[in-house]
Scaffold this motif. Structure first.
Motif, PDB file in Angstrom:
ATOM      1  N   ALA A 116     -15.653 -41.574  26.638  1.00 45.56           N
ATOM      2  CA  ALA A 116     -15.901 -40.164  26.963  1.00 45.56           C
ATOM      3  C   ALA A 116     -17.158 -40.081  27.817  1.00 45.56           C
ATOM      4  N   GLY A 117     -17.061 -39.380  28.940  1.00 45.91           N
ATOM      5  CA  GLY A 117     -18.225 -39.189  29.796  1.00 45.91           C
ATOM      6  C   GLY A 117     -18.803 -40.470  30.349  1.00 45.91           C
ATOM      7  N   GLU A 118     -17.963 -41.444  30.718  1.00 43.58           N
ATOM      8  CA  GLU A 118     -18.367 -42.718  31.336  1.00 43.58           C
ATOM      9  C   GLU A 118     -19.048 -43.668  30.354  1.00 43.58           C
ATOM     10  N   TYR A 119     -19.024 -43.362  29.063  1.00 43.85           N
ATOM     11  CA  TYR A 119     -19.608 -44.244  28.053  1.00 43.85           C
ATOM     12  C   TYR A 119     -18.588 -44.483  26.953  1.00 43.85           C
ATOM     13  N   ASN A 120     -18.796 -45.570  26.190  1.00 45.74           N
ATOM     14  CA  ASN A 120     -17.965 -45.863  25.029  1.00 45.74           C
ATOM     15  C   ASN A 120     -18.704 -45.455  23.761  1.00 45.74           C
ATOM     16  N   TRP A 121     -17.973 -44.811  22.853  1.00 46.95           N
ATOM     17  CA  TRP A 121     -18.556 -44.270  21.642  1.00 46.95           C
ATOM     18  C   TRP A 121     -17.769 -44.725  20.423  1.00 46.95           C
ATOM     19  N   LYS A 122     -18.306 -44.450  19.264  1.00 47.40           N
ATOM     20  CA  LYS A 122     -17.580 -44.669  18.013  1.00 47.40           C
ATOM     21  C   LYS A 122     -18.159 -43.741  16.949  1.00 47.40           C
ATOM     22  N   LEU A 123     -17.363 -43.496  15.932  1.00 47.87           N
ATOM     23  CA  LEU A 123     -17.849 -42.744  14.778  1.00 47.87           C
ATOM     24  C   LEU A 123     -18.298 -43.722  13.703  1.00 47.87           C
ATOM     25  N   VAL A 124     -19.389 -43.381  13.044  1.00 50.87           N
ATOM     26  CA  VAL A 124     -19.894 -44.178  11.929  1.00 50.87           C
ATOM     27  C   VAL A 124     -19.870 -43.288  10.691  1.00 50.87           C
ATOM     28  N   ILE A 125     -19.091 -43.700   9.693  1.00 50.97           N
ATOM     29  CA  ILE A 125     -18.875 -42.895   8.494  1.00 50.97           C
ATOM     30  C   ILE A 125     -19.489 -43.601   7.291  1.00 50.97           C
ATOM     31  N   TYR A 126     -20.327 -42.885   6.562  1.00 52.02           N
ATOM     32  CA  TYR A 126     -20.907 -43.362   5.316  1.00 52.02           C
ATOM     33  C   TYR A 126     -20.240 -42.583   4.184  1.00 52.02           C
ATOM     34  N   PRO A 127     -19.229 -43.138   3.531  1.00 53.62           N
ATOM     35  CA  PRO A 127     -18.474 -42.384   2.521  1.00 53.62           C
ATOM     36  C   PRO A 127     -19.298 -41.992   1.304  1.00 53.62           C
ATOM     37  N   ASN A 128     -20.416 -42.676   1.084  1.00 52.03           N
ATOM     38  CA  ASN A 128     -21.277 -42.357  -0.063  1.00 52.03           C
ATOM     39  C   ASN A 128     -22.656 -41.859   0.366  1.00 52.03           C
TER      40      ASN A 128
ATOM     41  N   PHE B 244     -24.579 -36.007  11.254  1.00 57.90           N
ATOM     42  CA  PHE B 244     -24.873 -35.200  10.083  1.00 57.90           C
ATOM     43  C   PHE B 244     -25.003 -36.073   8.846  1.00 57.90           C
ATOM     44  N   SER B 245     -26.173 -36.121   8.276  1.00 59.61           N
ATOM     45  CA  SER B 245     -26.349 -36.879   7.035  1.00 59.61           C
ATOM     46  C   SER B 245     -25.668 -36.164   5.876  1.00 59.61           C
ATOM     47  N   LYS B 246     -25.596 -34.831   5.958  1.00 58.25           N
ATOM     48  CA  LYS B 246     -24.868 -34.045   4.953  1.00 58.25           C
ATOM     49  C   LYS B 246     -23.647 -33.426   5.626  1.00 58.25           C
ATOM     50  N   PHE B 247     -22.721 -34.274   6.039  1.00 56.07           N
ATOM     51  CA  PHE B 247     -21.535 -33.785   6.737  1.00 56.07           C
ATOM     52  C   PHE B 247     -20.714 -32.870   5.834  1.00 56.07           C
ATOM     53  N   MET B 248     -20.457 -33.330   4.608  1.00 55.43           N
ATOM     54  CA  MET B 248     -19.742 -32.522   3.619  1.00 55.43           C
ATOM     55  C   MET B 248     -19.956 -33.171   2.261  1.00 55.43           C
ATOM     56  N   SER B 249     -19.997 -32.364   1.228  1.00 53.50           N
ATOM     57  CA  SER B 249     -20.153 -32.940  -0.113  1.00 53.50           C
ATOM     58  C   SER B 249     -18.884 -33.709  -0.485  1.00 53.50           C
ATOM     59  N   LYS B 250     -19.065 -34.780  -1.231  1.00 56.61           N
ATOM     60  CA  LYS B 250     -17.928 -35.584  -1.650  1.00 56.61           C
ATOM     61  C   LYS B 250     -16.981 -34.770  -2.535  1.00 56.61           C
ATOM     62  N   GLU B 251     -17.553 -33.869  -3.301  1.00 54.25           N
ATOM     63  CA  GLU B 251     -16.737 -33.026  -4.181  1.00 54.25           C
ATOM     64  C   GLU B 251     -15.812 -32.124  -3.364  1.00 54.25           C
ATOM     65  N   SER B 252     -16.364 -31.484  -2.318  1.00 58.50           N
ATOM     66  CA  SER B 252     -15.541 -30.609  -1.480  1.00 58.50           C
ATOM     67  C   SER B 252     -14.524 -31.401  -0.688  1.00 58.50           C
TER      68      SER B 252
ATOM     69  N   ASP C 142     -19.870 -49.234   2.144  1.00 61.17           N
ATOM     70  CA  ASP C 142     -20.810 -48.131   2.298  1.00 61.17           C
ATOM     71  C   ASP C 142     -20.860 -47.580   3.715  1.00 61.17           C
ATOM     72  N   LYS C 143     -20.291 -48.334   4.668  1.00 66.23           N
ATOM     73  CA  LYS C 143     -20.354 -47.924   6.067  1.00 66.23           C
ATOM     74  C   LYS C 143     -19.086 -48.360   6.779  1.00 66.23           C
ATOM     75  N   TYR C 144     -18.473 -47.424   7.501  1.00 67.34           N
ATOM     76  CA  TYR C 144     -17.266 -47.739   8.262  1.00 67.34           C
ATOM     77  C   TYR C 144     -17.455 -47.285   9.703  1.00 67.34           C
ATOM     78  N   GLU C 145     -17.225 -48.233  10.652  1.00 67.14           N
ATOM     79  CA  GLU C 145     -17.322 -47.922  12.075  1.00 67.14           C
ATOM     80  C   GLU C 145     -15.928 -47.926  12.682  1.00 67.14           C
ATOM     81  N   THR C 146     -15.586 -46.861  13.388  1.00 64.56           N
ATOM     82  CA  THR C 146     -14.259 -46.745  13.981  1.00 64.56           C
ATOM     83  C   THR C 146     -14.153 -47.614  15.228  1.00 64.56           C
ATOM     84  N   GLU C 147     -12.956 -47.671  15.785  1.00 66.61           N
ATOM     85  CA  GLU C 147     -12.776 -48.308  17.083  1.00 66.61           C
ATOM     86  C   GLU C 147     -13.490 -47.492  18.156  1.00 66.61           C
ATOM     87  N   GLU C 148     -13.726 -48.128  19.282  1.00 66.61           N
ATOM     88  CA  GLU C 148     -14.410 -47.449  20.384  1.00 66.61           C
ATOM     89  C   GLU C 148     -13.473 -46.471  21.090  1.00 66.61           C
ATOM     90  N   PHE C 149     -14.066 -45.437  21.661  1.00 65.11           N
ATOM     91  CA  PHE C 149     -13.318 -44.515  22.524  1.00 65.11           C
ATOM     92  C   PHE C 149     -14.210 -44.121  23.685  1.00 65.11           C
TER      93      PHE C 149
END
Length: 256
Positions: free
Chosen positions: A54-66, A122-130, A45-52
């Motif tokens: 930017a701007g003197e800090y480390n970040w990651k993307l957190v993706i909720y496929p559902n 974005f909680s509504k990044f894109m619909s799963k259908e689209s 239900d949740k996927y966290e990417t590797e760190e990257f």
């Protein structure tokens, strides 16, 4: 801690300020996810990417496929967020402009979602259908590509100062001269101050030797200090607005 994009705020029901596309890839991070459809049957239900970085800090993307808890897992949306990787060293506040990208395999362009809320994404990044429709180009052969850009806004601005104390307001003064035909040659006005300097007007109503057929008028500065000045001398037409004007710079004297 908050990450606040510096762009105009839209109504609460908007998840992003705008979407746009571009050919250039994301500057800071790109992640390709293979077999995207396996997230759901594998119970991820949740996927966290590797760190990257930017701007003197480390970040990651957190993706909720559902979808995340905000929209609910049955909402039919994919949720994507930006997060700081090391929360143990979080500053009090970080302000940043951030964008989350989704690559279009068909057009070869990147779709850019610009953040507007302090929730970092974005909680509504894109619909799963689209997203899963192959004709849209975002998931092709069960692969999709996400990306991110983060530009941290420094809190301390560079101070600048603009002062009007050394700027002189343009000086304007009128003289109404009675018995003009009886004036001596020359006639001199009283002293007046403009731009921190003393001046007077000298008028030759009968002209001077080098210009006897013309009335001559001069702006005279009283003092020896070198100055730079622009001036306009004028004889007003008392019947119409067709005044006679001459403009000069520095110490140039003009005849009217």
């Amino acid at each position: 801690m908050s990450v606040t994009p510096v762009i105009p705020v839209l109504p609460e029901d908007h998840e992003f300020s705008r979407m746009e596309s571009r050919e250039a890839p994301p500057t800071h991070f790109v992640i390709k996810i293979e077999s995207f459809s396996l997230f759901e049957p594998c119970g991820i239900d949740k996927y966290e990417t590797e760190e990257f970085a930017a701007g003197e800090y480390n970040w990651k993307l957190v993706i909720y496929p559902n979808g995340d808890n905000i929209v609910g897992k049955d909402s039919g949306y994919v949720s994507v967020y930006l997060a700081m990787a090391d929360k143990s060293c979080l500053p009090v506040e970080v302000n940043a402009n951030f964008s989350i990208f989704l690559y279009n395999h068909i057009s070869g362009r990147t779709r850019r979602f610009l953040g507007m809320k302090s929730r970092w994404g974005f909680s509504k990044f894109m619909s799963k259908e689209s997203l899963k429709d192959p004709s849209n180009g975002y998931v092709v052969d069960d692969n999709c590509v996400f990306g991110a850009e983060v530009f941290v806004v420094k809190k301390q601005a560079v101070p600048k100062c603009f002062s009007l104390k050394d700027i002189y307001i343009p000086f304007k003064r009128d003289w109404k001269i009675p018995n003009f035909s009886k004036l001596g040659n020359p006639w001199e006005s009283e002293e007046f101050t403009a731009g921190g300097q003393k001046w007077k007007i000298r008028l030759y109503s009968k002209g001077r030797e080098e210009a006897a057929s013309h009335i001559s008028i001069f702006l005279q500065r009283l003092g020896s200090e070198r100055v730079q000045v622009s001036y306009t001398l004028c004889i007003k037409n008392q019947v119409s607005d067709q005044h006679k004007k001459r403009t000069g710079k520095l110490h140039q004297n003009q005849c009217l």
